[in-house]
Design an enzyme around this catalytic site. Structure first.
Site, PDB file in Angstrom:
ATOM      1  CE  LYS A 203      -3.519  -1.927   3.035  1.00 31.48           C
ATOM      2  NZ  LYS A 203      -3.638  -1.830   4.501  1.00 31.48           N
ATOM      3  N   GLY A 353      10.494  -6.351   7.450  1.00 29.04           N
ATOM      4  CA  GLY A 353       9.195  -6.860   7.032  1.00 29.04           C
ATOM      5  C   GLY A 353       9.296  -7.797   5.851  1.00 29.04           C
TER       6      GLY A 353
HETATM    7  P1  ADP Z   1       7.121  -4.654   3.549  1.00 24.86           P
HETATM    8  O1  ADP Z   1       6.696  -5.535   4.695  1.00 24.86           O
HETATM    9  O2  ADP Z   1       8.422  -5.064   2.946  1.00 24.86           O
HETATM   10  O3  ADP Z   1       7.058  -3.214   3.905  1.00 24.86           O
HETATM   11  P2  ADP Z   1       4.468  -4.687   2.444  1.00 24.86           P
HETATM   12  O4  ADP Z   1       3.927  -5.305   3.686  1.00 24.86           O
HETATM   13  O5  ADP Z   1       4.111  -3.276   2.165  1.00 24.86           O
HETATM   14  O6  ADP Z   1       6.054  -4.886   2.368  1.00 24.86           O
HETATM   15  O7  ADP Z   1       3.953  -5.506   1.167  1.00 24.86           O
HETATM   16  C1  ADP Z   1       4.215  -6.863   0.958  1.00 24.86           C
HETATM   17  C2  ADP Z   1       3.081  -7.511   0.240  1.00 24.86           C
HETATM   18  O8  ADP Z   1       2.754  -6.825  -0.964  1.00 24.86           O
HETATM   19  C3  ADP Z   1       3.439  -8.922  -0.186  1.00 24.86           C
HETATM   20  O9  ADP Z   1       2.640  -9.839   0.534  1.00 24.86           O
HETATM   21  C4  ADP Z   1       3.145  -8.958  -1.682  1.00 24.86           C
HETATM   22  O10 ADP Z   1       2.491 -10.149  -2.087  1.00 24.86           O
HETATM   23  C5  ADP Z   1       2.245  -7.771  -1.856  1.00 24.86           C
HETATM   24  N1  ADP Z   1       2.268  -7.268  -3.251  1.00 24.86           N
HETATM   25  C6  ADP Z   1       3.321  -6.821  -3.936  1.00 24.86           C
HETATM   26  N2  ADP Z   1       2.979  -6.484  -5.192  1.00 24.86           N
HETATM   27  C7  ADP Z   1       1.661  -6.727  -5.307  1.00 24.86           C
HETATM   28  C8  ADP Z   1       0.710  -6.574  -6.379  1.00 24.86           C
HETATM   29  N3  ADP Z   1       1.080  -6.113  -7.567  1.00 24.86           N
HETATM   30  N4  ADP Z   1      -0.574  -6.916  -6.128  1.00 24.86           N
HETATM   31  C9  ADP Z   1      -0.943  -7.398  -4.910  1.00 24.86           C
HETATM   32  N5  ADP Z   1      -0.110  -7.546  -3.867  1.00 24.86           N
HETATM   33  C10 ADP Z   1       1.188  -7.230  -4.058  1.00 24.86           C
HETATM   34 MG    MG Z   2       4.734  -6.092   5.463  1.00 25.06          MG
END
Ligand code: ADP
Ligand code: MG
Length: 396
Positions: A203, A353
């Site tokens: 997001k 994360g």
């Molecule tokens: P982080 O923990 O590294 O900050 P986030 O929690 O924001 O990362 O996001 C990780 C999630 O985003 C993963 O589970 C991944 O599957 C999802 N994701 C990445 N690209 C997409 C996409 N194009 N559509 C849906 N989900 C996505």
């Molecule tokens: Mg995350």
């Protein structure tokens, strides 16, 4: 200004309170990944090998009601620590009281004491998480000096970090926290340029603060993950059935205007008609159909990212490029891992994360300069916020 680290302390004969992050994943009372325990070993070993008396403690999970106590019992973690450090760990199943006080008072040089989950104190009015001043003072009274080695909770003031620091003569960072300060703090304070940020993940709304801060500080910001579609839609593109935060479109427009050419958006995406691990179709971001769901960045985007990253000296990456958990949509995330692994002479820093989990599960962990041990904490740190758990560490 440099922070005092554990090796700057004279620990000989002292009771050293060590706040670690043993918030390990558990399933049915069994530790499923002990990375965090292993990661804390250098600090604990330093203390005991230099004649200190180690008093180790951590939170585990969240404790809101009585039933959460058994679920988040640190007994098994103490056992694992004992196996890994190959020394007895005297575990006190309490967070307060005579047994703990006696154990701390009678601890010998080179010995290790660990006490129960600091968040057991949350059952009684969130004393740990809300930094109850009496609790911090009490824990401080068990030792002589304090070492904070828990980055994952450094963005929150708790009794077990700032509460203790306020009541001891000396506070230092453990080796893990020191590495977070050196790498992430270094990127925030004085990044060697070109400084490129890569942001992805679920997001835009989770990362607004970071995007805004990086618009000012980074030389380029590469966007992937689901958040790319909110930006692409803000530019007027048809994003089909891809994930989008409708209520963040105006914000995305503002960020696009603010960042100008600094913000680099994908030119193609791997699309599917359903959210399942089936082979996708690569499409230009101008050619998505109404039922297309973009689940990864495409190969032309990786080429574009490679050209922007060439010569980068500092790279900060947070958020996977696609649904890397499915093998058909992992190529973008693997591609970015490859690009970073092959950058010569650059500091490559991965926020915690899911991005850290991705780099680890895809086998690139040892190719990066630094993989943060904190998700939320690394985002707030990158944003340029003061983290209480770091601010409470003494300056050298
Ligand atoms: P982080 O923990 O590294 O900050 P986030 O929690 O924001 O990362 O996001 C990780 C999630 O985003 C993963 O589970 C991944 O599957 C999802 N994701 C990445 N690209 C997409 C996409 N194009 N559509 C849906 N989900 C996505
Ligand atoms: Mg995350």
């Amino acid at each position: 200004m440099a922070k005092k680290i554990v090796s700057d302390l004279n620990v000989k004969g002292k009771k050293v309170l060590i706040r670690v992050d043993f918030n390990v994943p558990m399933k049915d009372g069994v530790i499923t990944d002990d990375t965090r325990i292993r990661a804390a070993l250098p600090t604990i070993e330093y203390v005991i090998n230099h004649g200190g008396k180690a008093i180790v403690f951590s939170h585990l999970g969240r404790v809101k009601e009585e039933a959460d106590l058994a679920k988040n019992d640190l007994t098994v973690v103490a056992k694992r620590l004992e196996e890994l450090i190959k020394k007895p760990v005297h575990f006190v199943n309490a967070t307060k009281g005579k047994a703990l006080e006696d154990a701390a008072a009678n601890l010998g040089e080179g010995e290790i004491l660990m006490f129960q989950n600091t968040r057991y104190e949350d059952l009684d009015g969130k004393k740990e998480s809300k930094n109850d001043p009496e609790l911090g003072k009490y824990w401080a009274s068990l030792g002589d000096v304090f070492v904070n080695d828990a980055f994952g909770t450094a963005h929150r003031a708790a009794a077990s970090n700032v509460g203790i620091a306020a009541n001891v003569s000396e506070t230092a960072a453990g080796f893990l926290l020191e590495k977070e300060i050196r790498y992430i703090g270094g990127a925030v304070d004085e990044p060697v340029r070109p400084y490129i940020a890569i942001l992805g993940g679920a997001k835009v709304s989770d990362k607004i603060g970071v995007i805004e801060a990086l618009c000012e500080k980074a030389d380029k910001i590469l966007i992937g993950g689901a958040m790319m579609f909110t930006f692409l839609k803000a530019l007027g593109k048809n994003i089909g059935a891809s994930k989008c935060e409708e209520d963040k479109l105006d914000l995305a427009k503002e960020l696009l205007a603010k960042a100008g050419s600094k913000l680099v958006l994908p030119v193609d995406a791997v699309c599917a008609k359903e959210f399942a691990d089936v082979p996708g179709v690569v499409k230009s971001v101008d050619a998505l159909e109404a039922d297309d769901m973009g689940l990864d960045i495409g190969p032309k985007t990786l080429e574009l990212f490679a050209s922007v990253l060439a010569g980068a000296k500092t790279v900060v990456w947070n958020g996977p490029m696609g649904v890397f958990e499915m093998k058909n949509y992992a190529a973008g995330t693997i591609g970015v891992c490859e690009l970073l692994a092959n950058l010569k002479g650059a500091n490559t820093i991965i926020g915690g994360g899911d991005s850290a989990a991705a780099a680890e599960s895809l086998g690139y962990a040892d190719k990066m300069s630094h993989i943060s041990t904190g998700g939320g904490a690394s985002l707030e740190y990158l944003e340029g916020k003061v983290l209480p758990g770091i601010a409470c560490v003494d300056e050298l």
